[in-house]
Design an enzyme around this catalytic site. Structure first.
Site, PDB file in Angstrom:
ATOM      1  CG  ASP A  44      43.205  37.582  36.793  1.00  0.00           C
ATOM      2  OD1 ASP A  44      43.208  36.852  35.774  1.00  0.00           O
ATOM      3  OD2 ASP A  44      43.888  37.132  37.409  1.00  0.00           O
ATOM      4  CD1 TRP A  45      38.496  35.168  31.879  1.00  0.00           C
ATOM      5  CD2 TRP A  45      40.451  36.621  31.639  1.00  0.00           C
ATOM      6  NE1 TRP A  45      39.454  35.911  30.125  1.00  0.00           N
ATOM      7  CE2 TRP A  45      40.057  36.320  30.383  1.00  0.00           C
ATOM      8  CE3 TRP A  45      42.071  37.877  32.062  1.00  0.00           C
ATOM      9  CZ2 TRP A  45      41.120  36.705  29.218  1.00  0.00           C
ATOM     10  CZ3 TRP A  45      42.378  38.080  31.123  1.00  0.00           C
ATOM     11  CH2 TRP A  45      42.889  37.916  29.880  1.00  0.00           C
TER      12      TRP A  45
END
Ligand code: BGC
Length: 716
Positions: free
Chosen positions: A253-254
């Site tokens: 995920d970011w």
């Protein structure tokens, strides 16, 4: 069902391995990290010309014919990101609304639609496939996820992903795993036993992966049993890659990577690298690979996995480029169809609905119904043509990213269009006395009530905010012919339930939500949605009445709260794999509305349930006066003398009045089994099944004896 189709990823793997053999060392860290091609830190950062404003960009390796990866969110449509691209897209209803259709074929068409729009904008990776189970209805991303049930969620995620990837683009499935709350999402530790996880949240992923073959898996922000999900040997190496033989790649995920060591624990790609403390999967990874054979082997494997996903989906052979044609009118109609099928009729006393064409006056109140329909916020936010009808900022910054936005589809206009000669009035509901006065004068009052949810922010409880509960109670006291239309991301409590005549749960109904709501209110569409989550009567009934950290974690909107000194964990072993209705069945608590619940303007009968092996058959009859859809829900009630309550199969069916059909439902044997540490295990004994109107109301039962069995792998 599960495990039936050949894995296209496995077929692409050989070609990927051949490409890796041709890669030069300097090429091996191109695919292992991606940048967010947005100047997030406002440093004047520039990006390559072919990068599209969006969530992710990885450059091409043209010497080897490897295309650049261009990534956008999300499961409900191509995300808008505060208008950076100056374009717009079609918003599907929220994932929970999609799930309320219990219609995998329709959800697949929805996936194909949003994937088609992504492709037409030049993207070849869609960050879709949100499949986390709703363990807590207060979770801020509940609207982005399908349900509380592993079978329903897994099947629908698989269908959505199949649709997305039919466009020769990659879909993710996300967020592996146990992203059950947003409070402290970047550090909260979900504690759960292996068996409980495999029988619940992980099973949803497993089914989604088997059926959808997503090219990528996005790991979650949170920790699981002490380890960050994107640095979890257990989740990534053992469960996903070893036990499930997953061949695609794991992207973070970011802002979820904490060090280069994550590569050894199974992470293949660092995403949105400028959001992490450092870029770990570029030169640092190359240096590790030069010095350490374990890293060198992993680096080859990481490249092979990204390439496998690219080849399996034909990204190189069918390149996406911006400027493709989009049938916005057709796509909006599909979005409306999902909304119509996902709207759930919860209460209909005295058959107040459908509204009679003879009604002379209708008072519409609240919910910005004169403007549009609510949507959920965060990275999944989609905007349609001309932007939202209403933007209500969350905080004083005025930022649109986390704001309450309403798609331009006014329920009021759609009601007026169908109300014939009736007088239709509107009051915004800010002042109760004013709304009450209008309601008193009208034959029917329709109150629109909203519960806004956003990525990064949990709701503190399941009440309707802004005094809407008081508004509804006051309107209902003035006019007993009051109908409440809910636009909610999740479950809500309804302290006024006894006082109103009708309740319609419309969720966040997407680009044409206003029309879809009116179609249900006036009976053009016969409501057929069924709840994909339990609506509790109170938070006290939940496994964790108090949402962990809600009293001390300061949210900065997107869950960016600094990792505090204090530990935050959530004990998921309280309910274990008995999530949602299974928990209610175990504790005997009576919910407000059970999982699977939903009324219709017609009536159905189910009879003559027969079970043979892992197949069930049942006769469903439309006993009412109009055509409608029923969802046959098959539950396991008892296993070898032990009380159970598990959805083991389902089928949605359309029936003309008076018509009956014999349908068959395949049972996924994993739902009959428990995880024993190394495989699935079913005890010998009597298995009792029933077709339920919902998870609490069983209508026809059947029992069979089954022998003991154990197996590993997908279905048998
Ligand atoms: C979200 C993901 C999303 C990513 C890229 C993250 O904040 O958790 O779901 O895909 O951002 O925008």
């Amino acid at each position: 069902m599960a495990g039936q189709s050949a894995d296209p990823l496995a077929a692409a793997e050989q070609r990927a391995a051949a490409t890796v053999r041709q890669m030069r060392p300097d090429e091996k860290t191109i695919l292992t990290h991606s940048v967010m091609p947005i100047d997030v830190h406002k440093t004047g950062a520039k990006f390559p010309e072919d990068a599209i404003f969006g969530a992710g960009y990885t450059p091409s390796i043209s010497r080897l014919g490897v295309p650049a990866l261009k990534e956008t969110d999300a499961s409900l449509g191509v995300a808008y990101l505060e208008g950076g691209r100056k374009d717009w897209a079609t918003a599907l209803p929220s994932a929970i609304a999609q799930a309320a259709t219990w219609n995998p074929a329709l959800v697949m068409r929805g996936g194909a639609m949003i994937g088609g729009e992504a492709r037409a904008k030049g993207f070849n990776v869609l960050l879709a496939g949100g499949v986390n189970l709703v363990r807590d209805p207060r979770g801020g991303r509940t609207f982005e996820y399908f349900s509380e049930d592993p079978l329903l969620s897994g099947v629908l995620a698989g269908a959505a992903i199949t649709g997305v990837q039919s466009n020769h683009i990659i879909s993710t499935i996300k967020h592996l795993a146990l992203n059950g709350q947003e409070t402290g999402r970047k550090f909260v530790d979900m504690r759960i036993s292996d068996a409980a996880a495999r029988e619940s949240d992980l099973l949803a992923f497993q089914i989604g992966i088997e059926q959808g073959h997503p090219g990528a898996v996005m790991c979650a922000y949170n920790r699981v049993n002490g380890h960050y999900a994107c640095d979890s040997d257990y989740l990534l190496n053992r469960v996903l890659k070893h036990d499930w033989s997953y061949k695609g790649f794991v992207m973070s995920d970011w802002g979820a990577v904490h060090g280069v060591g994550a590569a050894l624990n199974g992470l293949d790609r660092q995403s949105g690298e400028q959001l992490d403390p450092d870029v770990y999967f570029d030169s640092r990874l190359a240096a590790k690979a030069a010095a350490d054979p374990a890293y060198a082997a992993r680096l080859d494997d990481m490249n092979k996995r990204v390439l496998t996903a690219i080849y399996a989906n034909g990204l190189d052979k069918f390149p996406a480029s911006p400027g493709g044609a989009i049938d916005f009118a057709g796509n909006a109609e599909l979005s409306a169809e999902v909304a119509r099928q996902g709207i759930v009729l919860l209460k209909n006393d005295g058959r107040i609905l459908p509204l009679a064409a003879t009604a002379k006056s209708i008072a519409v109140i609240g919910g910005y119904a004169d403007g549009g329909v609510l949507s959920g916020a965060g990275s999944s936010q989609v905007q349609g043509k001309d932007g939202p009808a209403v933007v209500r900022p969350k905080n004083g910054s005025g930022s649109q990213f986390i704001s309450e936005q309403y798609h331009r589809s006014s329920p009021l206009a759609a009601i007026k269009a169908r109300a014939g000669n009736a007088t239709v009035t509107f009051r915004d509901g800010r002042y109760i006395a004013d709304a009450v006065q209008r309601a008193r004068q009208a034959e029917v009052a329709i109150v629109f009530a909203t519960q806004w949810m956003a990525e990064g922010i949990d709701v503190p409880d399941l009440s309707l905010p802004y005094g809407q509960d008081e508004l509804i109670a006051a309107v209902a006291a003035a006019n007993p012919r009051t109908i409440v239309v809910l636009e909610t991301g999740s479950a809500v409590k309804m302290p006024w339930l006894d006082k109103v005549a009708g309740v319609v749960e419309a969720w966040y109904p997407g680009a044409r939500g206003g029309e879809a709501i009116a179609a249900v209110l006036f009976g053009e569409a016969n409501p057929s949605g069924r709840l994909p989550i339990t609506f509790p009567a109170s938070e006290a009934q939940l496994p964790r009445p108090h949402l962990d950290g809600s009293d001390w974690v300061e949210s900065a909107g997107l869950g960016e709260a600094k990792v505090p000194e204090r530990q935050l964990s959530a004990d998921y072993d309280i309910e274990g794999s008995d999530v949602g209705y299974r928990w209610f069945s175990r504790t005997g608590a009576r919910p407000l509305f059970p999982f699977g619940y939903g009324l219709s303007y017609t009536s159905f009968e189910a009879r003559n349930l027969k079970i043979s092996g892992f197949n069930a058959s049942v006769t469903i009859r439309n006993t009412g006066a109009r055509a409608g859809d029923e969802v046959a829900q098959l539950y396991l009630l008892d296993r070898a003398g032990a009380h159970k309550r598990r959805l083991v199969g389902f089928s949605r069916i359309s029936l003309e009045p008076g018509v009956e059909k014999r349908i068959s439902i395949r049972i996924d044997p994993r739902l009959l089994a428990d995880w024993n540490g190394s495989g699935w295990q079913m005890p010998a004994g009597a298995y009792e099944f029933a077709i339920g109107k919902d998870a609490e109301t069983m209508v026809t039962r059947a029992s069979i004896r089954l022998p003991a069995r154990t197996w590993s792998g997908p279905a048998q």
